[in-house]
Design a protein around this motif. Structure first.
Motif, PDB file in Angstrom:
ATOM      1  N   ASP A 234       0.828  -1.205   0.000  1.00  0.00           N
ATOM      2  CA  ASP A 234       0.000   0.000   0.000  1.00  0.00           C
ATOM      3  C   ASP A 234       0.861   1.253   0.000  1.00  0.00           C
ATOM      4  O   ASP A 234       0.498   2.267  -0.615  1.00  0.00           O
ATOM      5  N   GLU A 235       2.002   1.215   0.680  1.00  0.00           N
ATOM      6  CA  GLU A 235       2.908   2.367   0.673  1.00  0.00           C
ATOM      7  C   GLU A 235       3.307   2.710  -0.760  1.00  0.00           C
ATOM      8  O   GLU A 235       3.260   3.882  -1.169  1.00  0.00           O
ATOM      9  N   ILE A 236       3.683   1.700  -1.531  1.00  0.00           N
ATOM     10  CA  ILE A 236       4.082   1.949  -2.920  1.00  0.00           C
ATOM     11  C   ILE A 236       2.878   2.390  -3.748  1.00  0.00           C
ATOM     12  O   ILE A 236       2.975   3.312  -4.567  1.00  0.00           O
ATOM     13  N   GLY A 237       1.730   1.747  -3.551  1.00  0.00           N
ATOM     14  CA  GLY A 237       0.521   2.134  -4.279  1.00  0.00           C
ATOM     15  C   GLY A 237       0.116   3.565  -3.983  1.00  0.00           C
ATOM     16  O   GLY A 237      -0.246   4.335  -4.892  1.00  0.00           O
ATOM     17  N   PHE A 238       0.171   3.965  -2.708  1.00  0.00           N
ATOM     18  CA  PHE A 238      -0.174   5.339  -2.334  1.00  0.00           C
ATOM     19  C   PHE A 238       0.845   6.330  -2.903  1.00  0.00           C
ATOM     20  O   PHE A 238       0.483   7.452  -3.280  1.00  0.00           O
ATOM     21  N   ALA A 239       2.110   5.934  -2.951  1.00  0.00           N
ATOM     22  CA  ALA A 239       3.133   6.802  -3.528  1.00  0.00           C
ATOM     23  C   ALA A 239       2.849   7.055  -5.011  1.00  0.00           C
ATOM     24  O   ALA A 239       2.950   8.189  -5.499  1.00  0.00           O
ATOM     25  N   LEU A 240       2.501   5.992  -5.733  1.00  0.00           N
ATOM     26  CA  LEU A 240       2.169   6.143  -7.151  1.00  0.00           C
ATOM     27  C   LEU A 240       0.967   7.061  -7.334  1.00  0.00           C
ATOM     28  O   LEU A 240       0.967   7.955  -8.200  1.00  0.00           O
ATOM     29  N   ALA A 241      -0.065   6.846  -6.521  1.00  0.00           N
ATOM     30  CA  ALA A 241      -1.276   7.657  -6.642  1.00  0.00           C
ATOM     31  C   ALA A 241      -1.001   9.115  -6.318  1.00  0.00           C
ATOM     32  O   ALA A 241      -1.557  10.031  -6.960  1.00  0.00           O
ATOM     33  N   THR A 242      -0.146   9.365  -5.337  1.00  0.00           N
ATOM     34  CA  THR A 242       0.211  10.745  -4.994  1.00  0.00           C
ATOM     35  C   THR A 242       0.975  11.396  -6.136  1.00  0.00           C
ATOM     36  O   THR A 242       0.688  12.536  -6.523  1.00  0.00           O
ATOM     37  N   GLY A 243       1.946  10.664  -6.690  1.00  0.00           N
ATOM     38  CA  GLY A 243       2.696  11.201  -7.812  1.00  0.00           C
ATOM     39  C   GLY A 243       1.811  11.518  -9.000  1.00  0.00           C
ATOM     40  O   GLY A 243       1.957  12.577  -9.645  1.00  0.00           O
ATOM     41  N   TRP A 288       6.465   3.199 -11.590  1.00  0.00           N
ATOM     42  CA  TRP A 288       6.528   4.625 -11.927  1.00  0.00           C
ATOM     43  C   TRP A 288       6.997   4.816 -13.371  1.00  0.00           C
ATOM     44  O   TRP A 288       6.521   5.723 -14.068  1.00  0.00           O
ATOM     45  N   ALA A 289       7.898   3.958 -13.831  1.00  0.00           N
ATOM     46  CA  ALA A 289       8.327   4.021 -15.230  1.00  0.00           C
ATOM     47  C   ALA A 289       7.161   3.710 -16.166  1.00  0.00           C
ATOM     48  O   ALA A 289       7.042   4.306 -17.244  1.00  0.00           O
ATOM     49  N   ARG A 290       6.299   2.797 -15.747  1.00  0.00           N
ATOM     50  CA  ARG A 290       5.117   2.480 -16.568  1.00  0.00           C
ATOM     51  C   ARG A 290       4.190   3.687 -16.656  1.00  0.00           C
ATOM     52  O   ARG A 290       3.631   3.975 -17.728  1.00  0.00           O
ATOM     53  N   ILE A 291       4.047   4.405 -15.561  1.00  0.00           N
ATOM     54  CA  ILE A 291       3.238   5.629 -15.586  1.00  0.00           C
ATOM     55  C   ILE A 291       3.890   6.665 -16.488  1.00  0.00           C
ATOM     56  O   ILE A 291       3.207   7.326 -17.284  1.00  0.00           O
ATOM     57  N   GLY A 292       5.215   6.800 -16.386  1.00  0.00           N
ATOM     58  CA  GLY A 292       5.915   7.731 -17.259  1.00  0.00           C
ATOM     59  C   GLY A 292       5.728   7.396 -18.728  1.00  0.00           C
ATOM     60  O   GLY A 292       5.533   8.283 -19.564  1.00  0.00           O
ATOM     61  N   GLU A 293       5.763   6.114 -19.031  1.00  0.00           N
ATOM     62  CA  GLU A 293       5.549   5.672 -20.414  1.00  0.00           C
ATOM     63  C   GLU A 293       4.143   6.054 -20.885  1.00  0.00           C
ATOM     64  O   GLU A 293       3.966   6.522 -22.016  1.00  0.00           O
ATOM     65  N   SER A 294       3.155   5.877 -20.011  1.00  0.00           N
ATOM     66  CA  SER A 294       1.768   6.119 -20.407  1.00  0.00           C
ATOM     67  C   SER A 294       1.468   7.596 -20.633  1.00  0.00           C
ATOM     68  O   SER A 294       0.531   7.931 -21.365  1.00  0.00           O
ATOM     69  N   GLU A 407      -7.280   5.249  -7.405  1.00  0.00           N
ATOM     70  CA  GLU A 407      -7.748   5.966  -8.596  1.00  0.00           C
ATOM     71  C   GLU A 407      -9.265   5.844  -8.743  1.00  0.00           C
ATOM     72  O   GLU A 407      -9.943   6.785  -9.166  1.00  0.00           O
ATOM     73  N   ALA A 408      -9.805   4.683  -8.386  1.00  0.00           N
ATOM     74  CA  ALA A 408     -11.263   4.480  -8.468  1.00  0.00           C
ATOM     75  C   ALA A 408     -12.015   5.383  -7.499  1.00  0.00           C
ATOM     76  O   ALA A 408     -13.208   5.672  -7.693  1.00  0.00           O
ATOM     77  N   GLU A 409     -11.325   5.847  -6.456  1.00  0.00           N
ATOM     78  CA  GLU A 409     -11.931   6.763  -5.489  1.00  0.00           C
ATOM     79  C   GLU A 409     -11.806   8.218  -5.919  1.00  0.00           C
ATOM     80  O   GLU A 409     -12.246   9.120  -5.202  1.00  0.00           O
ATOM     81  N   GLY A 410     -11.181   8.453  -7.080  1.00  0.00           N
ATOM     82  CA  GLY A 410     -11.013   9.816  -7.562  1.00  0.00           C
ATOM     83  C   GLY A 410      -9.618  10.369  -7.401  1.00  0.00           C
ATOM     84  O   GLY A 410      -9.366  11.533  -7.689  1.00  0.00           O
ATOM     85  N   GLY A 411      -8.696   9.525  -6.933  1.00  0.00           N
ATOM     86  CA  GLY A 411      -7.322   9.968  -6.745  1.00  0.00           C
ATOM     87  C   GLY A 411      -6.960  10.035  -5.276  1.00  0.00           C
ATOM     88  O   GLY A 411      -7.798   9.871  -4.389  1.00  0.00           O
ATOM     89  N   MET A 412      -5.686  10.292  -5.005  1.00  0.00           N
ATOM     90  CA  MET A 412      -5.179  10.216  -3.638  1.00  0.00           C
ATOM     91  C   MET A 412      -5.791  11.264  -2.723  1.00  0.00           C
ATOM     92  O   MET A 412      -6.114  10.981  -1.564  1.00  0.00           O
ATOM     93  N   ALA A 413      -5.974  12.486  -3.214  1.00  0.00           N
ATOM     94  CA  ALA A 413      -6.547  13.527  -2.365  1.00  0.00           C
ATOM     95  C   ALA A 413      -7.957  13.165  -1.922  1.00  0.00           C
ATOM     96  O   ALA A 413      -8.323  13.319  -0.750  1.00  0.00           O
ATOM     97  N   ASP A 414      -8.758  12.653  -2.852  1.00  0.00           N
ATOM     98  CA  ASP A 414     -10.134  12.261  -2.509  1.00  0.00           C
ATOM     99  C   ASP A 414     -10.152  11.043  -1.601  1.00  0.00           C
ATOM    100  O   ASP A 414     -10.953  10.969  -0.656  1.00  0.00           O
ATOM    101  N   ALA A 415      -9.284  10.063  -1.883  1.00  0.00           N
ATOM    102  CA  ALA A 415      -9.250   8.851  -1.062  1.00  0.00           C
ATOM    103  C   ALA A 415      -8.796   9.166   0.358  1.00  0.00           C
ATOM    104  O   ALA A 415      -9.224   8.512   1.321  1.00  0.00           O
ATOM    105  N   LEU A 416      -7.960  10.173   0.499  1.00  0.00           N
ATOM    106  CA  LEU A 416      -7.534  10.605   1.828  1.00  0.00           C
ATOM    107  C   LEU A 416      -8.673  11.314   2.549  1.00  0.00           C
ATOM    108  O   LEU A 416      -8.940  11.057   3.730  1.00  0.00           O
TER     109      LEU A 416
END
Length: 571
Positions: A234-243, A288-294, A407-416
């Protein structure tokens, strides 16, 4: 004509060993597992293997044996997609930034400590600014002796990020060759303080650094979630969502996505599980590289910059010297995982502001690993290990799933804001507390092998950070046991001695060993074991199987808490 030298033949290290099948291995496992079991309780080969599986938080299953998969994922190369093996090739002379944390509010003291660190092997400086650290107005004084062209400087803050960033910018902007990070992380700050997320300062922070190519604006500090109890995945998942949340906001504000991507660093926890720490760093770079690619970031710019910090959650107040062991494992994991910068927290950090000696031990932990273990001479030394590669895959998939949930919750700010993040962390924390309380997850020096008669460390306390009710408050693993020790200490203050429990020697096989186990159990709570019943307020009575109530897998915290209740120790 120059003749190229002949390449030496490959070393066939296992050439003389006979090949074995999986079935033969299962039979051998069954023989070991069933040794000592009654014949009617023998496990079959498959069941015997299944009994050797273990589990990590985040739904990670650890097998007893890893072999080469039939369809192995290509490893790739450092500095290229998927960046699993590193953001770049490692420099053997400076393999990572040895980054020391400074949070002493006294500016002259911090200035002196910063210089001492840099003169003794530290290569970059980290200032924590705010109510629980250095005041923004004192940043320039603390950095007065730093060669900004040689040592990168980063700042962090939970309650005053804008002032902290402005203070560092004022220092770095005067040196064209300076590098570092201004530490903007509004989502992380909101999580730690309970305040609303304010993304407004990000765009201006990025724009004003357009002529400062080596200074970045944003640090995604995922430790806030781990310290509160989140799993590694979850730490890594939350980091990706924050980024991703920062990328979206900056793009909406007119910042080019490639430029926005360049400005984001990641700060993550490193735990005493060295292989999980390595896998998490490798998985973070891959995802994160996959996100950068996308989003269209050129391949050479997709590598995530990572800063690994020894997890404060694993640090103990009692028998704090054992924190050195945990930090060593965590640092080794961060190094083989390819962290760009590593911070080792001093072993006494739980008790308050560290001493010069504990700071020295902290920096030397990673300097010794880098210079004397030779781990720094290899890029991605764990690469190709079937266990590490599988674990990296598992962490990446679980983290990506957590990222998609956010992301399904609308992103990290909304999920927080809607409590999704807090609920996930609460669930993980409850599972971990259960594992800690039964000592399935032992804590050396605290829940196992406790130190009796310890004198508490006297340190200057840190200032408290004011937070709101919905803040993610740090929770250390050992706190549930330290609370028991505190009850015993309060009892000792009132009665002149520690709580006492009679532990008579039983007339059973291995009586002495059983008594030692019982005494150690009581020491976990700071209870003194005595032989005679007249010296105590409680008695551990015995039976043919041992002491009543003391069983394997028991909830140690509940048992000892009830015992302290019986003795009359204050709650």
């Amino acid at each position: 004509m120059t003749v190229a030298p002949k390449r030496p033949a490959a070393m066939a290290l296992a050439a003389h060993f006979p090949e074995r099948t999986q079935e033969q291995w299962r039979e051998l496992v069954g023989a070991v597992v069933n040794k000592g079991r009654p014949e009617d309780e023998h496990l079959s080969g498959e069941a015997a293997v299944a009994s050797m599986h273990s589990h990590l938080e985040g739904g990670l299953d650890i097998q007893p044996l890893y072999t080469k998969p039939s369809a192995a994922t290509p490893l790739g190369l450092p500095g290229a997609m998927p960046f699993t093996r590193g953001r770049a090739l490692r420099d053997a002379d400076v393999p990572w930034d040895v980054r020391q944390l400074h949070d002493d509010p006294d500016a002259p003291t911090t200035r002196k400590l910063v210089l001492a660190d840099l003169e003794n092997g530290v290569t970059s400086v980290w200032l924590h600014v705010g109510a629980d650290g250095l005041a923004p107005a004192h940043v320039a004084e603390a950095l007065a002796d730093v060669r900004l062209d040689l040592a990168p400087v980063v700042v962090s803050s939970w309650d005053d990020q804008i002032a902290a960033a402005d203070a560092l910018y004022a220092v770095l902007s005067g040196s064209p060759a300076a590098s570092g990070n201004l530490g903007h992380d509004p989502i992380g700050a909101a999580a730690r303080t309970g305040r609303p997320v304010d993304l407004e300062p990000l765009a201006e922070a990025v724009r004003r650094l357009v002529d400062h190519g080596e200074v970045r604006a944003i640090t995604v500090d995922a430790r806030v979630h781990t310290d509160a109890g989140a799993t590694v995945t979850d730490e890594i998942g939350f980091a990706l969502a924050t980024g991703v949340g920062y990328l979206r906001h900056l793009e909406a504000e007119g910042v080019d996505v490639v430029e926005a991507f360049r400005h984001i660093d990641f700060r993550v926890s490193a735990s005493a599980d060295q292989f999980l720490t390595a896998a998490a760093l490798r998985a973070l770079r891959r995802t994160w590289a996959r996100i950068g690619e996308s989003v269209g970031v050129p391949e050479q710019l997709r590598g995530a910059r990572t800063h690994a910090v020894t997890s404060r959650r694993m640090f103990t107040r009692d028998d704090a010297w054992t924190n050195i062991l945990r930090s060593t494992l965590a640092t080794f994991g961060a190094s083989i995982g390819g962290a760009d910068a590593i911070t080792v927290l001093p072993f006494d950090t739980v008790s308050g502001l560290p001493t010069p000696f504990s700071r020295r031990v902290a920096r030397n932990t990673q300097i010794l690993l880098a210079e004397e273990s030779n781990v720094a001479r290899v890029t991605d030394p764990a690469g190709g290990s079937w266990y590490v590669e599988t674990l990296t895959d598992d962490v990446a998939k679980a983290a990506w799933s957590a990222f998609q949930d956010v992301e399904a919750e609308g992103g990290m700010a909304d999920a927080l804001a809607n409590g999704t993040v807090a609920q996930r962390i609460s669930t993980a924390r409850a599972e971990r507390v259960s594992s800690l309380a039964t000592r399935s997850t032992p804590i050396t020096g605290v829940s196992t092998f406790p130190l009796a008669g310890e004198t508490p460390m006297a340190r200057v306390p840190r200032a408290e950070l004011a937070v709101q009710a919905n803040a993610l408050v740090p929770q250390r693993d050992s706190a549930i046991f330290e609370a028991l020790r505190d009850r015993s200490a309060a009892y000792a203050t009132e009665h002149g001695h520690a709580p006492r429990v009679a532990v008579p020697t039983l007339d059973v096989p291995r009586a002495a060993d059983r008594r030692v186990d019982a005494v150690n159990l009581l020491t976990v709570a700071g209870i003194e074991a005595v032989e005679a019943e007249g010296e105590s307020a409680a008695v551990l009575s015995g039976s043919d199987t041992g002491y009543e109530g003391v069983t394997a897998g028991m909830d140690v915290v509940a048992f000892l808490s009830a015992l302290l209740d019986e003795i009359g120790a204050p709650a």
